[in-house]
Scaffold this motif. Structure first.
Motif, mmCIF file in Angstrom:
data_model
loop_
_atom_site.group_PDB
_atom_site.id
_atom_site.type_symbol
_atom_site.label_atom_id
_atom_site.label_comp_id
_atom_site.label_asym_id
_atom_site.label_seq_id
_atom_site.Cartn_x
_atom_site.Cartn_y
_atom_site.Cartn_z
ATOM 1 N N ALA A 1 0.832 -1.201 0.000
ATOM 2 C CA ALA A 1 0.000 0.000 0.000
ATOM 3 C C ALA A 1 0.868 1.252 0.000
ATOM 4 N N ALA A 2 1.918 1.246 0.822
ATOM 5 C CA ALA A 2 2.831 2.388 0.857
ATOM 6 C C ALA A 2 3.530 2.554 -0.482
ATOM 7 N N ALA A 3 4.004 1.442 -1.059
ATOM 8 C CA ALA A 3 4.704 1.513 -2.342
ATOM 9 C C ALA A 3 3.813 2.113 -3.426
ATOM 10 N N LEU A 4 2.553 1.680 -3.470
ATOM 11 C CA LEU A 4 1.634 2.200 -4.483
ATOM 12 C C LEU A 4 1.328 3.668 -4.240
ATOM 13 N N ALA A 5 1.066 4.040 -2.985
ATOM 14 C CA ALA A 5 0.766 5.436 -2.678
ATOM 15 C C ALA A 5 1.956 6.344 -2.982
ATOM 16 N N LEU A 6 3.162 5.872 -2.698
ATOM 17 C CA LEU A 6 4.368 6.657 -2.987
ATOM 18 C C LEU A 6 4.596 6.798 -4.482
ATOM 19 N N ARG A 7 4.391 5.709 -5.208
ATOM 20 C CA ARG A 7 4.587 5.739 -6.665
ATOM 21 C C ARG A 7 3.567 6.654 -7.332
ATOM 22 N N THR B 1 11.184 0.675 -5.024
ATOM 23 C CA THR B 1 11.562 -0.731 -5.148
ATOM 24 C C THR B 1 11.145 -1.458 -3.877
ATOM 25 N N VAL B 2 10.450 -2.580 -4.049
ATOM 26 C CA VAL B 2 10.040 -3.404 -2.921
ATOM 27 C C VAL B 2 10.933 -4.641 -2.882
ATOM 28 N N ALA C 1 -1.339 -3.788 -8.881
ATOM 29 C CA ALA C 1 -1.497 -2.346 -9.075
ATOM 30 C C ALA C 1 -0.165 -1.621 -8.940
ATOM 31 N N ALA C 2 0.657 -2.054 -7.986
ATOM 32 C CA ALA C 2 1.965 -1.426 -7.801
ATOM 33 C C ALA C 2 2.854 -1.635 -9.021
ATOM 34 N N GLY D 1 4.472 1.063 -11.921
ATOM 35 C CA GLY D 1 5.907 1.226 -12.108
ATOM 36 C C GLY D 1 6.766 0.878 -10.914
ATOM 37 N N VAL D 2 6.172 0.308 -9.877
ATOM 38 C CA VAL D 2 6.951 -0.156 -8.725
ATOM 39 C C VAL D 2 7.706 -1.426 -9.100
ATOM 40 N N GLN D 3 8.974 -1.502 -8.715
ATOM 41 C CA GLN D 3 9.773 -2.695 -8.945
ATOM 42 C C GLN D 3 9.674 -3.607 -7.725
#
Length: 389
Positions: free
Chosen positions: A19-25, A32-33, A116-117, A121-123
């Protein structure tokens, strides 16, 4: 956009981390996760996504995707253990307008957040075991193979045994609560309604609710015991032990337990809420910051709130230390209150003295008849909270 181009590493691909990764992106960060597991598998079981958590899902644009896989909750029902007699019914349809409540499989929520992440564009890099996170400018994550990764910010969403929590707060020994819990999934071939059902008995209780549009039923059964059980929910147990522990329960419980063919058992431990949630170039969220007992169904919801709030604070201030301080200020007291409430909740279901239990149940039943809305409003401070406002 203060986050545009900011390099961020998230340790952990659980609900809070994703959730944090998606919100940040979505706010322009390069994310990157790093996840220990080799694959995002179907692990865990049921979750109750209450209105406060669902608002974050909606703000992330994932409400329709989750609703397609989840079950809409109709009520919370408390029942006496012997014959399953209804003690109290809380009609979730009477929650204020816009406050939805869903039952979801953890794997479904993790999968949709991961998809979704990635699409944003989240890796997401799997099989990445982090052995150390060192705060600094920049902070640094050390992997088990010796590789080192640095970024503008490292977020520890690495769960109960967080590497970063230890770096920021030192060792924090857990204490056994004197309770264990079983978790199982069974087919819903007997018509379990779209309700949370809590069967309350002496020294134990059993919670059940449907998942995946009513095709499965999630069971969590807690028992008081003196013996210590290793922490974690991945310890497999013999279903016969679960059935024996709840042999005195009637109603739908024997029918449900007869269908259990695989069950996990874990010990319930109290952990202090972390004193420090951030350091130089790093921050905690979710269970890494505030592990909780499962008696308010708020673990996933708090993690969702954390992820959104952290992204928002970082986006609103280019001064990262100031943003992280604001994040802790907004989150710590609320999470500590929820953790304390969950810790104190189990005894209400476990009354052992028959006279005390009967009196308590009669009181609940009377309150349910006279002022059902008032009982439901006791959760306003949890469900009415909106971190996306």
């Amino acid at each position: 956009m203060a986050l545009a181009g900011r390099q961020i590493i998230v340790a952990g691909a659980g609900i809070g981390g994703l959730a944090a990764a998606l919100a940040l992106r979505q706010r322009g960060a390069e994310v990157t996760v790093l996840e220990l597991a080799e694959a995002i598998r179907e692990v865990g079981a049921g979750l109750q996504i209450s209105p406060n958590g669902l608002r974050v899902i909606e703000a992330l644009g994932q409400s329709a995707a989750l609703s397609a896989r989840a079950s809409k909750a109709r009520a919370v029902v408390l029942r006496d253990h012997r014959a399953g007699r209804e003690v109290l019914r809380l009609d979730l349809g009477k929650l204020p307008e816009g406050q939805g409540y869903l039952f979801a499989h953890r794997a479904d929520l993790v999968e949709l957040l991961a998809d979704a992440a990635r699409a944003a564009g989240v890796q997401i890099q799997l099989g990445q075991a982090i052995t150390q996170i060192t705060p600094g400018t920049p902070p640094e994550a050390t992997l088990v193979n010796g590789d080192k990764r640095s970024a503008d910010l490292i977020i520890g969403a690495d769960g109960l045994h967080s590497v970063l929590r230890g770096a920021l707060n030192g060792a924090a020994p857990a204490s056994f609560t004197g309770q264990v819990a079983w978790r199982a999934l069974i087919p819903n071939d007997f018509g379990h309604p779209p309700e949370v059902t809590v069967h309350m008995g002496p020294g134990r209780h059993l919670v059940s609710y449907p998942l995946r549009n009513g095709t499965l039923v999630n069971i969590v059964a807690a028992e008081e015991r003196k013996g210590w059980t290793p922490e974690g929910w991945a310890h497999e147990d013999d279903p016969a032990n679960l059935r024996a522990a709840f042999s005195g329960f009637g109603g739908s419980v024997p029918q449900m337990l007869s269908r259990v063919d695989k069950v996990g058992l874990w010990g319930l431990f109290r952990h202090p809420v972390a004193r420090r949630w951030y350091g130089e170039g790093c921050a905690l969220l979710g269970d890494a910051a505030h592990p909780t007992l499962p008696f308010l169904a708020q673990g996933a919801n708090m993690a969702l709130e954390d992820g959104w709030t952290l992204a928002r604070c970082l986006d609103e201030s280019a001064d990262q230390p100031q943003a992280l301080a604001r994040y802790q200020q907004l989150r710590r007291d609320r999470c500590a209150r929820i953790v304390a409430a969950a810790t104190g909740n189990a005894w209400k279901y476990h009354l052992s003295n028959p006279l005390v239990r009967r009196a308590a149940h009669l009181g609940l039943a009377a309150a349910g008849r006279i002022a059902p809305d008032r009982i439901l409003r006791q959760f306003d401070w949890i469900y009415g909270h909106d971190v996306t406002a």
